[in-house]
Design an enzyme around this catalytic site. Structure first.
Site, PDB file in Angstrom:
ATOM      1  N   LYS A  35      31.532  42.536  -5.477  1.00 12.76           N
ATOM      2  CA  LYS A  35      31.726  42.158  -6.880  1.00 12.76           C
ATOM      3  C   LYS A  35      30.410  42.266  -7.664  1.00 12.76           C
ATOM      4  CE  LYS A  35      34.882  38.546  -8.392  1.00 12.76           C
ATOM      5  NZ  LYS A  35      35.071  37.096  -8.362  1.00 12.76           N
ATOM      6  N   THR A  86      39.036  26.101  -8.106  1.00 10.10           N
ATOM      7  CA  THR A  86      39.553  24.809  -7.638  1.00 10.10           C
ATOM      8  C   THR A  86      41.046  24.990  -7.344  1.00 10.10           C
ATOM      9  OG1 THR A  86      39.920  24.143  -9.947  1.00 10.10           O
ATOM     10  CG2 THR A  86      37.897  23.391  -8.907  1.00 10.10           C
ATOM     11  N   LYS A 207      40.448  18.150 -20.598  1.00 12.84           N
ATOM     12  CA  LYS A 207      40.853  19.488 -20.154  1.00 12.84           C
ATOM     13  C   LYS A 207      42.275  19.461 -19.589  1.00 12.84           C
ATOM     14  CE  LYS A 207      41.136  23.552 -18.417  1.00 12.84           C
ATOM     15  NZ  LYS A 207      41.271  24.762 -19.182  1.00 12.84           N
ATOM     16  N   PHE A 252      52.738  27.466 -29.474  1.00 18.08           N
ATOM     17  CA  PHE A 252      53.322  27.057 -28.184  1.00 18.08           C
ATOM     18  C   PHE A 252      54.709  26.450 -28.330  1.00 18.08           C
ATOM     19  CE2 PHE A 252      50.295  27.982 -24.798  1.00 18.08           C
ATOM     20  CZ  PHE A 252      49.331  28.588 -25.584  1.00 18.08           C
ATOM     21  N   CYS A 263      46.793  28.675 -14.733  1.00 18.54           N
ATOM     22  CA  CYS A 263      46.290  27.379 -15.206  1.00 18.54           C
ATOM     23  C   CYS A 263      47.370  26.318 -15.363  1.00 18.54           C
ATOM     24  CB  CYS A 263      45.562  27.573 -16.530  1.00 18.54           C
ATOM     25  SG  CYS A 263      44.260  28.784 -16.405  1.00 18.54           S
ATOM     26  N   LYS A 324      52.004  36.912 -18.892  1.00 21.96           N
ATOM     27  CA  LYS A 324      52.032  37.064 -20.353  1.00 21.96           C
ATOM     28  C   LYS A 324      51.397  38.419 -20.658  1.00 21.96           C
ATOM     29  CE  LYS A 324      47.616  34.961 -21.467  1.00 21.96           C
ATOM     30  NZ  LYS A 324      46.899  34.025 -22.316  1.00 21.96           N
ATOM     31  N   ARG A 331      49.893  35.529 -11.327  1.00 22.93           N
ATOM     32  CA  ARG A 331      49.980  34.250 -10.625  1.00 22.93           C
ATOM     33  C   ARG A 331      51.007  33.331 -11.293  1.00 22.93           C
ATOM     34  NH1 ARG A 331      43.725  32.801 -10.292  1.00 22.93           N
ATOM     35  NH2 ARG A 331      43.687  34.178 -12.094  1.00 22.93           N
TER      36      ARG A 331
HETATM   37  C1  UGA Z   1      45.876  28.408 -20.806  1.00 21.32           C
HETATM   38  C2  UGA Z   1      45.441  27.669 -22.076  1.00 21.32           C
HETATM   39  O1  UGA Z   1      46.144  28.185 -23.212  1.00 21.32           O
HETATM   40  C3  UGA Z   1      43.935  27.776 -22.289  1.00 21.32           C
HETATM   41  O2  UGA Z   1      43.543  26.980 -23.402  1.00 21.32           O
HETATM   42  C4  UGA Z   1      43.214  27.260 -21.022  1.00 21.32           C
HETATM   43  O3  UGA Z   1      41.811  27.345 -21.140  1.00 21.32           O
HETATM   44  C5  UGA Z   1      43.659  28.089 -19.838  1.00 21.32           C
HETATM   45  O4  UGA Z   1      45.090  27.947 -19.700  1.00 21.32           O
HETATM   46  C6  UGA Z   1      42.932  27.570 -18.622  1.00 21.32           C
HETATM   47  O5  UGA Z   1      43.101  26.398 -18.279  1.00 21.32           O
HETATM   48  O6  UGA Z   1      42.095  28.287 -18.074  1.00 21.32           O
HETATM   49  P1  UGA Z   1      46.438  30.975 -20.213  1.00 21.32           P
HETATM   50  O7  UGA Z   1      46.847  30.478 -18.874  1.00 21.32           O
HETATM   51  O8  UGA Z   1      45.576  32.178 -20.317  1.00 21.32           O
HETATM   52  O9  UGA Z   1      45.651  29.803 -21.018  1.00 21.32           O
HETATM   53  O10 UGA Z   1      47.781  31.314 -20.972  1.00 21.32           O
HETATM   54  P2  UGA Z   1      48.596  30.824 -22.267  1.00 21.32           P
HETATM   55  O11 UGA Z   1      48.432  31.793 -23.341  1.00 21.32           O
HETATM   56  O12 UGA Z   1      48.301  29.410 -22.564  1.00 21.32           O
HETATM   57  O13 UGA Z   1      50.100  30.946 -21.707  1.00 21.32           O
HETATM   58  C7  UGA Z   1      50.530  30.178 -20.577  1.00 21.32           C
HETATM   59  C8  UGA Z   1      52.006  30.377 -20.321  1.00 21.32           C
HETATM   60  O14 UGA Z   1      52.788  29.764 -21.332  1.00 21.32           O
HETATM   61  C9  UGA Z   1      52.459  31.839 -20.283  1.00 21.32           C
HETATM   62  O15 UGA Z   1      53.354  32.021 -19.206  1.00 21.32           O
HETATM   63  C10 UGA Z   1      53.165  32.046 -21.614  1.00 21.32           C
HETATM   64  O16 UGA Z   1      54.167  33.031 -21.592  1.00 21.32           O
HETATM   65  C11 UGA Z   1      53.772  30.662 -21.812  1.00 21.32           C
HETATM   66  N1  UGA Z   1      54.056  30.350 -23.226  1.00 21.32           N
HETATM   67  C12 UGA Z   1      53.045  30.202 -24.116  1.00 21.32           C
HETATM   68  C13 UGA Z   1      55.374  30.205 -23.642  1.00 21.32           C
HETATM   69  O17 UGA Z   1      56.333  30.345 -22.843  1.00 21.32           O
HETATM   70  N2  UGA Z   1      55.605  29.894 -24.944  1.00 21.32           N
HETATM   71  C14 UGA Z   1      54.632  29.717 -25.848  1.00 21.32           C
HETATM   72  O18 UGA Z   1      54.930  29.414 -27.013  1.00 21.32           O
HETATM   73  C15 UGA Z   1      53.307  29.880 -25.429  1.00 21.32           C
END
Ligand code: UGA
Length: 434
Positions: A35, A86, A207, A252, A263, A324, A331
């Site tokens: 890496k 983690t 968080k 959301f 996450c 997404k 994952r």
């Molecule tokens: C999420 C958080 O949004 C970040 O703020 C955080 O820092 C991150 O986790 C983390 O802890 O590292 P992420 O996992 O990249 O970010 O993805 P999101 O965009 O939040 O989407 C998460 C899931 O929710 C996806 O499966 C998405 O399709 C779903 N989702 C999101 C919905 O089904 N509906 C919505 O309206 C929004």
């Protein structure tokens, strides 16, 4: 400022690169030589919009370095960020802190002079204090403070989120550490980004609470969608109506096949475990976890019902396997659960994803991967949209249906107009809409 970032996973690499853009001299450390070699050649090991270019610029400017040698990176550093994984424990989903604590021990022996040690990894409440104990035990003479600075980056928009965050949360105990971290985040202070200084415990909980709250919001609208389906209502309209209330907010509230990713699923479960551990049960989040797990399986059921209750030998086309759009991450993606359930019931799967095929191949077997949606649909008994990639939004539905064996279309992201799809002869189902 001299900064060391331990761990070049998603969080570490984005944070380290962006700190170097802020002007710090950053060294990112990873045990994985392959890496590190790649990064030295200015190639990002992760799929993230804009990251390759940024790494390349910062390496050229001699502000961003990569090494496997933790000792040399942390010696003389003003701040050290711990950004290692983690992962959930296999038995109960608690966050496994083995890597974090190992890094703490390694750092303890190597730091020189006053050093601010910061957790960026998502860690349960109490971890910063535990790290402090470990370092003091390993090196009683060390001059340091342990702080918590959780990340709020979304995959696919991580650089933008780092450079223009809604807020920065920093948990610490002393003005001395605050001065150093304020200095590091100076470019954001200039932009009037709110920086919340609080205790390490509050930062750690903030968080988990943020992720769990967003997961709850999604799960809430998903259950409302179920009700809409039974009552001739439209969940998209309900979301807009709710979201315009400033107290609720529009983000959301998109109903779908259940949340996934690296996450929300992991952090929601970990928070329920922390709640149990401290005798403060998080019953809302417990329900969210259960409801979301059930939902991903229920999506497969919907496809089976659409195919007259039997998918044995039938060909199901899947559009999107990433959790997404704009990521190759699969994952805990709802698509994985849906595909595996359909395969168990005897279905044959063809699939497309603009970015995640390689990652999905590590988990899924027997998939007939196709280059585009039209090839996926060829001779299919049903086509299912699981990820709302832009590519799928602009599909010519007429053409898509023209080669399908049966025109069953399941749109789990509500990207198509229901009337239009039905006029084109599809047996069309979506989420929370009749
Ligand atoms: C999420 C958080 O949004 C970040 O703020 C955080 O820092 C991150 O986790 C983390 O802890 O590292 P992420 O996992 O990249 O970010 O993805 P999101 O965009 O939040 O989407 C998460 C899931 O929710 C996806 O499966 C998405 O399709 C779903 N989702 C999101 C919905 O089904 N509906 C919505 O309206 C929004």
């Amino acid at each position: 400022m001299k900064v060391a970032v331990i761990g070049t996973g998603y969080v570490g690499l984005v944070s380290g690169t962006c700190f170097s853009v802020f002007g710090a001299d950053v060294t990112c450390v990873d045990l994985d030589l392959e890496k590190v070699d790649k990064l030295r050649r200015k190639i990002s090991p992760i799929y993230e919009n804009g990251l390759d270019d940024l790494i390349s610029n910062q390496v050229d400017a001699n502000r961003l370095h990569f090494t496997t040698d933790l000792k040399s990176a942390v010696q003389g550093a003003d701040a050290i960020f711990i950004a290692v994984g983690t992962p959930p424990m296999a038995d109960d989903g608690r966050a496994d802190l083995t890597f974090v604590y190992q890094v703490a021990r390694d750092i303890a022996k190597a730091i020189t002079g006053y050093t601010v040690i910061v957790t960026k990894s998502t860690v349960p409440v109490g971890t910063a204090r535990e790290i402090k104990k470990i370092i003091s035990t390993e090196n009683p003479d060390a001059d340091f403070e342990v702080c918590s600075n959780p990340e709020f980056l979304r995959e696919g928009a991580a650089i933008q989120d780092f450079m223009n965050p809604d807020r920065v949360v920093i948990g610490l105990d002393t003005h001395r550490a605050q001065k150093i971290l304020k200095n590091l985040y100076q470019p954001l202070l200039y932009k009037d980004v709110p920086i919340i200084f609080t205790t390490p415990e509050s930062a750690e909980i903030a968080k988990y609470a943020s992720n769990a709250f967003l997961a709850t919001k999604i799960t809430f609208i998903n259950e409302i969608a179920n009700l809409c389906e039974k009552t001739n209502a439209n969940v998209d309209d309900v979301s807009v109506a709710m979201g315009l209330d400033a107290r609720i907010g529009s983000k959301f509230l998109r109903a779908g096949p259940g949340y996934g990713g690296s996450c929300f699923p992991k952090d929601a479960v970990a928070l329920t475990q922390t709640g149990q551990h401290h005798n403060a049960p998080q019953t809302i989040i417990e329900a969210v976890v259960k409801t979301n797990n059930y939902r991903q399986h229920a999506m497969a059921e919907r496809i089976i019902v659409m195919c007259n209750g039997d998918v044995r030998g039938k060909k199901i086309g899947i559009l999107g396997v990433a959790f997404k759009p704009k990521t190759d991450d699969v994952r805990d993606s709802p698509a994985i659960v849906i595909i595996q359930n359909l395969q168990k019931m005897g279905a044959r799967i063809s699939a497309n994803d603009p970015a995640a095929q390689e990652q999905a191949t590590k988990i899924l077997n027997d998939i007939d991967w196709r280059d585009n949606a039209y090839d996926v649909a060829q001779d299919a008994d049903a086509v299912v949209v699981v990820t709302e990639w832009d590519d799928y939004k602009t599909i010519d539905l007429k053409r898509l249906g023209s080669t399908m064996k049966s025109k069953n279309l399941a749109d789990f992201r509500n990207i198509y107009d229901a009337n239009n799809a039905r006029e084109l002869g599809f047996n069309y189902i979506s989420i929370g809409r009749m």
